[in-house]
Write a protein that holds these residues in place. Structure first.
Motif, PDB file in Angstrom:
ATOM      1  N   PRO A 196      24.004 -39.251  -3.136  1.00 26.08           N
ATOM      2  CA  PRO A 196      24.756 -39.337  -4.396  1.00 26.08           C
ATOM      3  C   PRO A 196      26.150 -38.714  -4.261  1.00 26.08           C
ATOM      4  N   ASP A 197      27.060 -39.191  -5.107  1.00 25.65           N
ATOM      5  CA  ASP A 197      28.350 -38.533  -5.220  1.00 25.65           C
ATOM      6  C   ASP A 197      28.212 -37.572  -6.399  1.00 25.65           C
ATOM      7  N   TRP A 198      27.832 -36.339  -6.088  1.00 27.78           N
ATOM      8  CA  TRP A 198      27.387 -35.391  -7.115  1.00 27.78           C
ATOM      9  C   TRP A 198      28.348 -35.273  -8.281  1.00 27.78           C
ATOM     10  N   ILE A 199      29.614 -35.021  -7.967  1.00 25.95           N
ATOM     11  CA  ILE A 199      30.545 -34.709  -9.055  1.00 25.95           C
ATOM     12  C   ILE A 199      30.848 -35.936  -9.909  1.00 25.95           C
ATOM     13  N   SER A 200      30.974 -37.128  -9.310  1.00 23.65           N
ATOM     14  CA  SER A 200      31.244 -38.280 -10.183  1.00 23.65           C
ATOM     15  C   SER A 200      29.973 -38.797 -10.836  1.00 23.65           C
ATOM     16  N   ASP A 201      28.824 -38.637 -10.182  1.00 25.52           N
ATOM     17  CA  ASP A 201      27.587 -39.156 -10.782  1.00 25.52           C
ATOM     18  C   ASP A 201      27.066 -38.268 -11.897  1.00 25.52           C
ATOM     19  N   MET A 202      27.196 -36.961 -11.734  1.00 24.70           N
ATOM     20  CA  MET A 202      26.654 -36.039 -12.738  1.00 24.70           C
ATOM     21  C   MET A 202      27.610 -34.864 -12.943  1.00 24.70           C
ATOM     22  N   PRO A 203      28.804 -35.169 -13.461  1.00 24.02           N
ATOM     23  CA  PRO A 203      29.862 -34.140 -13.504  1.00 24.02           C
ATOM     24  C   PRO A 203      29.481 -32.858 -14.243  1.00 24.02           C
ATOM     25  N   LEU A 204      28.941 -33.008 -15.458  1.00 23.47           N
ATOM     26  CA  LEU A 204      28.657 -31.803 -16.223  1.00 23.47           C
ATOM     27  C   LEU A 204      27.537 -31.009 -15.556  1.00 23.47           C
ATOM     28  N   LEU A 205      26.539 -31.737 -15.062  1.00 24.31           N
ATOM     29  CA  LEU A 205      25.432 -31.079 -14.380  1.00 24.31           C
ATOM     30  C   LEU A 205      25.942 -30.336 -13.137  1.00 24.31           C
ATOM     31  N   ALA A 206      26.916 -30.938 -12.460  1.00 25.07           N
ATOM     32  CA  ALA A 206      27.479 -30.306 -11.267  1.00 25.07           C
ATOM     33  C   ALA A 206      28.131 -28.974 -11.627  1.00 25.07           C
ATOM     34  N   VAL A 207      28.897 -28.982 -12.728  1.00 26.23           N
ATOM     35  CA  VAL A 207      29.534 -27.739 -13.170  1.00 26.23           C
ATOM     36  C   VAL A 207      28.454 -26.735 -13.562  1.00 26.23           C
ATOM     37  N   GLU A 208      27.457 -27.213 -14.300  1.00 33.19           N
ATOM     38  CA  GLU A 208      26.406 -26.308 -14.772  1.00 33.19           C
ATOM     39  C   GLU A 208      25.628 -25.688 -13.615  1.00 33.19           C
ATOM     40  N   MET A 209      25.313 -26.517 -12.600  1.00 32.58           N
ATOM     41  CA  MET A 209      24.544 -25.985 -11.479  1.00 32.58           C
ATOM     42  C   MET A 209      25.284 -24.851 -10.782  1.00 32.58           C
ATOM     43  N   SER A 210      26.592 -25.053 -10.581  1.00 34.80           N
ATOM     44  CA  SER A 210      27.342 -24.009  -9.887  1.00 34.80           C
ATOM     45  C   SER A 210      27.380 -22.735 -10.730  1.00 34.80           C
ATOM     46  N   LEU A 211      27.480 -22.888 -12.050  1.00 31.95           N
ATOM     47  CA  LEU A 211      27.533 -21.698 -12.909  1.00 31.95           C
ATOM     48  C   LEU A 211      26.170 -21.019 -13.013  1.00 31.95           C
ATOM     49  N   VAL A 212      25.111 -21.816 -13.039  1.00 30.73           N
ATOM     50  CA  VAL A 212      23.764 -21.229 -13.072  1.00 30.73           C
ATOM     51  C   VAL A 212      23.543 -20.411 -11.804  1.00 30.73           C
ATOM     52  N   TRP A 213      23.977 -20.977 -10.681  1.00 31.43           N
ATOM     53  CA  TRP A 213      23.851 -20.272  -9.404  1.00 31.43           C
ATOM     54  C   TRP A 213      24.595 -18.941  -9.453  1.00 31.43           C
ATOM     55  N   GLN A 214      25.747 -18.966 -10.106  1.00 32.49           N
ATOM     56  CA  GLN A 214      26.574 -17.763 -10.160  1.00 32.49           C
ATOM     57  C   GLN A 214      26.011 -16.721 -11.133  1.00 32.49           C
ATOM     58  N   TRP A 215      25.405 -17.178 -12.250  1.00 30.66           N
ATOM     59  CA  TRP A 215      25.020 -16.242 -13.310  1.00 30.66           C
ATOM     60  C   TRP A 215      23.571 -15.793 -13.269  1.00 30.66           C
ATOM     61  N   THR A 216      22.699 -16.572 -12.617  1.00 29.68           N
ATOM     62  CA  THR A 216      21.303 -16.152 -12.518  1.00 29.68           C
ATOM     63  C   THR A 216      21.159 -14.744 -11.923  1.00 29.68           C
ATOM     64  N   PRO A 217      21.877 -14.438 -10.835  1.00 34.07           N
ATOM     65  CA  PRO A 217      21.753 -13.086 -10.274  1.00 34.07           C
ATOM     66  C   PRO A 217      22.094 -11.989 -11.279  1.00 34.07           C
ATOM     67  N   PHE A 218      23.111 -12.235 -12.093  1.00 36.16           N
ATOM     68  CA  PHE A 218      23.504 -11.238 -13.088  1.00 36.16           C
ATOM     69  C   PHE A 218      22.374 -10.996 -14.081  1.00 36.16           C
ATOM     70  N   MET A 219      21.773 -12.090 -14.571  1.00 37.65           N
ATOM     71  CA  MET A 219      20.654 -11.961 -15.505  1.00 37.65           C
ATOM     72  C   MET A 219      19.495 -11.243 -14.818  1.00 37.65           C
ATOM     73  N   MET A 220      19.251 -11.630 -13.560  1.00 36.00           N
ATOM     74  CA  MET A 220      18.167 -11.013 -12.808  1.00 36.00           C
ATOM     75  C   MET A 220      18.361  -9.502 -12.722  1.00 36.00           C
ATOM     76  N   LEU A 221      19.597  -9.069 -12.444  1.00 37.79           N
ATOM     77  CA  LEU A 221      19.856  -7.638 -12.291  1.00 37.79           C
ATOM     78  C   LEU A 221      19.598  -6.879 -13.591  1.00 37.79           C
ATOM     79  N   ILE A 222      20.073  -7.435 -14.705  1.00 32.76           N
ATOM     80  CA  ILE A 222      19.880  -6.768 -15.995  1.00 32.76           C
ATOM     81  C   ILE A 222      18.396  -6.704 -16.338  1.00 32.76           C
ATOM     82  N   LEU A 223      17.684  -7.833 -16.139  1.00 36.18           N
ATOM     83  CA  LEU A 223      16.274  -7.867 -16.503  1.00 36.18           C
ATOM     84  C   LEU A 223      15.435  -7.005 -15.564  1.00 36.18           C
ATOM     85  N   LEU A 224      15.849  -6.934 -14.307  1.00 38.25           N
ATOM     86  CA  LEU A 224      15.135  -6.067 -13.365  1.00 38.25           C
ATOM     87  C   LEU A 224      15.250  -4.603 -13.794  1.00 38.25           C
ATOM     88  N   ALA A 225      16.458  -4.243 -14.203  1.00 33.64           N
ATOM     89  CA  ALA A 225      16.644  -2.877 -14.699  1.00 33.64           C
ATOM     90  C   ALA A 225      15.755  -2.647 -15.921  1.00 33.64           C
TER      91      ALA A 225
END
Lengths: 292, 321
Positions: free
Chosen positions: B175-204
């Motif tokens: 697939p051509d990720w960004i043209s086939d699923m543009p919003l999902l592509a943006v969301e996936m990268s942000l989820v990847w970036q923010w999950t660790p932050f949530m994990m750290l807070i919840l772990l604490a």
């Protein structure tokens, strides 16, 4: 990292101990798997940055291709492109100076809010936090126009001021929570001995709240270093910061994957190093001191 | 809001009477001077913040009532609410509101849920836990622009990105990720970036659970699920709220990912990006300002709710201290 509930459960119920242990091992493996999935893009970026351009841009990926420093050499301008040093130094300058300003402004404020407890101090705390919720774009245009008219456009000090305002609310919240941990009696004792505010701040508060203040500075530094919108709109050639340089770099040079990865590694390195070194403090700080 | 005189004594080891005595002077004129002295250290920060954040917004408000295009500055004139009418009827802008809501909600919800699962995994003792934790934090520590570039070029690229490379190994589609699923592509990268932050807070949060209560529940025969549902989850509530709140503040304002991954194309333009476009490229100062003001109004609605959440957390903190 304090205690876990697993050992107690296994010793309390001997018959199911083996099953519990097997389940524990499976969950441990799952954790390892997710950890690797999450770190893989970063590792891929690092690996690609050490590949030659043809090896970087292949499908399927050439994992075992020979390693080279060409990407880094090109990035640092050996290939005749613009040197990344000025933007890197601009980023460093903007981040360091804004962090210093934040400390100078936030420390006394946090002192007033946590130790002296000015009247309506919680309202003041919430005012600080509310500015953080004001979308940056809603004030960007007047800042841009003001800077253009006064000749402050493309000036590093404009960024310093804006980054200070961006990080100040967070810093006040964090430091308030760190300073609130200091027993009042210690401060009062110092005041009894005739110490004035600057002395109290330097001699009494700084040593006790030192780690918290360090964490606050670190977070301010990281946010300033990462900032992109202000840098994109308000700087040009002279005051360009590393993130703005990085995007411009991709557009002007065309896409050289290994070079882009090398550039990303170089620009992320200070933040990665600082962040790994202070993981726990980072969480505490990012959650405005609410998580301890 | 709690009163300083009631909040202060509990914090120090001193008896309450002594602590209040040093804080309040009985004479009224002295009292006023004293209060100013108490407030003085707060003032530089307060004034600085008002000047740098509130003044520009006030200016935005004023500009929003003008028809002002930077290419035709001589035609600048007061038009009242015209810009707001234009903005309200502008298809693109309405879409970007929807995109912002969708993007923020998706990223926050998914990263909080994933973060919770990861925090539960990492709360257990296993070999190499520290290392796994360190690996999980890496995405959050990458400079956002670098991470967006990494996703766009090294992972999503249809010709030589890692994703399609792996799919080639597996014999899958390309697939051509960004043209086939543009919003999902943006969301996936942000989820990847923010999950660790949530994990750290919840772990604490997980690690601050009162263990004796869990022990007691276990002795009473409570199962893992019951303990999670009735003890862990209620305890985590404030941490979940905090993560959601902080995540929302940052993701609503996200610019880097949209700017780098799609340049706002393919229906991925969120409000920050749209406003940036309107004033920086289209030079429609009046319109951009009106849009900015609307964003602020929207944010105030959300922020009122958010501040209430923090305020309850904060009160708990104060009463605990």
């Amino acid at each position: 990292m304090t205690a876990s509930t697993a050992p107690a459960a296994t010793t309390a119920v001997p018959p199911s101990a083996r099953r519990a242990r097997r389940r524990g091992a499976a969950l441990g493996l799952l954790a390892w798997f997710t950890g690797i999935v999450f770190v893989l893009p970063v590792l891929w970026m690092v690996l690609t940055s050490f590949h030659s351009e043809p090896d970087a841009a292949t499908n399927p990926p050439s994992v075992a291709a020979p390693l080279t420093l060409d990407g880094y050499r090109e990035f640092f301008g050996a290939g005749g492109g613009a040197s990344p040093w000025p933007p890197l130094l601009n980023s460093l300058g903007a981040s360091v100076f804004s962090t210093l300003f934040v400390l100078v402004l936030a420390l006394p404020a946090a002192y007033a809010l946590s130790i002296r407890r000015v009247r309506k101090w919680t309202d003041v705390m919430f005012f600080f936090l509310s500015t953080k919720m004001l979308p940056v774009v809603a004030g960007l245009l007047p800042v841009f126009l003001f800077a253009k008219d006064t000749g402050f456009l493309d000036n590093i000090w404009l960024l310093v001021i804006l980054y200070t305002s961006m990080n100040l609310p967070i810093a006040v919240w964090m430091m308030q929570s760190f300073l609130a941990d200091i027993p009042v009696s210690v401060i009062e004792a110092a005041q009894m001995d005739g110490a004035r505010l600057p002395t109290v701040l330097v001699r009494v508060i700084a040593p006790i709240a030192g780690p918290g203040i360090a964490a606050t500075s670190l977070i301010c530094f990281i946010f300033s270093w990462n900032e992109m919108l202000f840098a994109q709109v308000l700087t040009g050639v002279v005051a360009q910061t590393a993130p703005a340089f990085l995007t411009g770099f991709v557009t002007s040079q065309g896409l050289f994957l290994a070079q882009v990865c090398a550039a990303s590694v170089v620009i992320s390195l200070p933040v990665l190093a600082a962040g790994f070194a202070a993981q726990d403090k980072l969480v505490q700080g990012l959650s405005l001191g609410a998580v301890k | 809001m709690s009163n300083p005189t009631t909040a202060a004594p509990v914090r120090g080891p001193r008896p309450p009477a002594a602590a209040t005595a040093t804080r309040r002077s009985p004479e009224i004129p002295r009292n006023r001077a004293r209060e100013w002295a108490t407030r003085a250290p707060l003032m530089p920060a307060l004034i600085f913040l008002i000047v740098v954040t509130q003044l520009p917004f006030a200016a935005t408000l004023v500009i929003s009532f003008f028809d002002w295009n930077a290419f035709r500055p001589e035609r600048r004139e007061f038009t009242g609410l015209d810009n707001y009418r234009t903005v309200a009827s502008d298809e693109g802008l309405r879409e970007s509101i929807l995109t912002t809501v969708l993007l923020t909600a998706t990223v926050v919800i998914v990263s909080v849920v994933l973060g919770l699962l990861l925090a539960l995994l990492l709360d257990r003792r296993f070999r190499g836990r520290g290392l796994v934790r360190t690996m999980l934090i890496a995405p959050f520590l990458l400079v956002p622009v670098a991470s967006a570039l990494l996703w766009k070029h090294a992972l999503y690229n249809p010709e030589y990105g890692l994703f399609n490379g792996v799919l080639t190994w597996l014999g899958g589609p390309q697939p051509d990720w960004i043209s086939d699923m543009p919003l999902l592509a943006v969301e996936m990268s942000l989820v990847w970036q923010w999950t660790p932050f949530m994990m750290l807070i919840l772990l604490a949060g997980l690690q601050s659970r009162p263990l004796d209560m869990i022990e007691a529940a276990r002795l009473d025969g409570a199962g893992n699920w019951q303990i999670f549902r009735y003890l862990t989850l209620p305890h985590l509530r404030r941490y979940l709220e905090l993560g959601t709140l902080l995540g929302s503040i940052y993701i609503v304002q996200n610019f880097d990912a949209v700017f780098t991954l799609t340049r706002g194309g393919l229906d991925t333009a969120n409000l920050p990006y749209t406003i940036y476009e309107t004033f920086y490229n289209a030079h429609e100062y009046g319109l951009a300002s009106a849009a900015g003001v609307l964003v602020v109004i929207g944010t105030i609605v959300i922020a009122t709710f958010a501040l209430r959440v923090v305020s309850s957390l904060f009160r708990e903190e104060v009463s605990r201290a």
